[in-house]
Design an enzyme around this catalytic site. Structure first.
Site, PDB file in Angstrom:
ATOM      1  N   ASP A 112      -0.989  18.020 -11.051  1.00  0.00           N
ATOM      2  CA  ASP A 112      -1.193  19.336 -10.451  1.00  0.00           C
ATOM      3  C   ASP A 112      -0.217  20.362 -11.024  1.00  0.00           C
ATOM      4  O   ASP A 112      -0.600  21.491 -11.318  1.00  0.00           O
ATOM      5  CB  ASP A 112      -1.036  19.251  -8.931  1.00  0.00           C
ATOM      6  CG  ASP A 112      -1.209  20.603  -8.269  1.00  0.00           C
ATOM      7  OD1 ASP A 112      -2.251  21.245  -8.478  1.00  0.00           O
ATOM      8  OD2 ASP A 112      -0.278  21.037  -7.549  1.00  0.00           O
TER       9      ASP A 112
ATOM     10  N   MET B 248       0.828  -1.206   0.000  1.00  0.00           N
ATOM     11  CA  MET B 248       0.000   0.000   0.000  1.00  0.00           C
ATOM     12  C   MET B 248       0.863   1.256   0.000  1.00  0.00           C
ATOM     13  O   MET B 248       0.510   2.256  -0.633  1.00  0.00           O
ATOM     14  CB  MET B 248      -0.973   0.009   1.180  1.00  0.00           C
ATOM     15  CG  MET B 248      -2.024  -1.094   1.112  1.00  0.00           C
ATOM     16  SD  MET B 248      -2.879  -1.212  -0.475  1.00  0.00           S
ATOM     17  CE  MET B 248      -3.649   0.382  -0.572  1.00  0.00           C
TER      18      MET B 248
END
Length: 166
Positions: free
Chosen positions: A132, A117
């Protein structure tokens, strides 16, 4: 044909969410590598190459590398049932392939649970950071193909050449 229900590790007997108890599991070297891909429109990829991957927001790939490491370290705050881990390393490698940026996040630790993860989160956060930093050039970028490439340690290894240690 109906498959029997799988025994999920993150739910208890009453099907309520729970954090898995890893206290009795042995501490081993654990590694994971994940990859994310961000595809740019051709003109954006060309403009980034021409600018040395620097936009008015800064050095895109360098900032994404730092963000990826920060994302891997913050995984337990983002994924509710993840264990907090003391990471021994987190490497973010980003390379361009035609109009795509390929982001590889490799994480390692000594622990009683895996770091998949953390690797997936690191690769994802790096990809989001690239988006972004480049969105002023285009919103037509696509983040995708986020996947586990390999893992070592624990019950079994995953991936073609999964013989790495931290």
């Amino acid at each position: 044909m109906t498959l029997p229900p799988a025994k999920l590790s993150h739910v208890d007997e009453a099907q309520q969410p729970r954090m898995v108890d890893v206290g009795a599991k042995p501490v081993t070297n654990r590694t994971a590598q994940a990859r994310a891909r961000i595809t740019f429109p051709a003109e954006v990829a060309q403009a980034l190459r021409a600018a040395g991957y620097v936009t008015p927001k800064g050095a895109v790939l360098t900032v994404a590398q730092i963000a990826g490491v920060m994302g891997a370290k913050a995984t337990p705050q983002l994924i509710p049932l993840c264990h907090p881990l003391s990471l021994d390393r987190c490497d973010i490698a980003i390379h361009m392939e035609h109009n795509d940026a390929l982001i590889d996040c490799t994480v390692g630790c000594r622990g009683s649970t895996g770091v998949e993860m953390e690797a997936l989160t690191g690769a994802s956060i790096a990809a989001l950071t690239i988006y972004d930093m480049c969105k002023a050039m285009s919103h037509d970028m696509v983040i995708g193909d986020i996947r586990l490439v390999k893992k070592t340690g624990g019950k079994h290894d995953v991936g073609a050449d999964a013989k790495e240690t931290p």
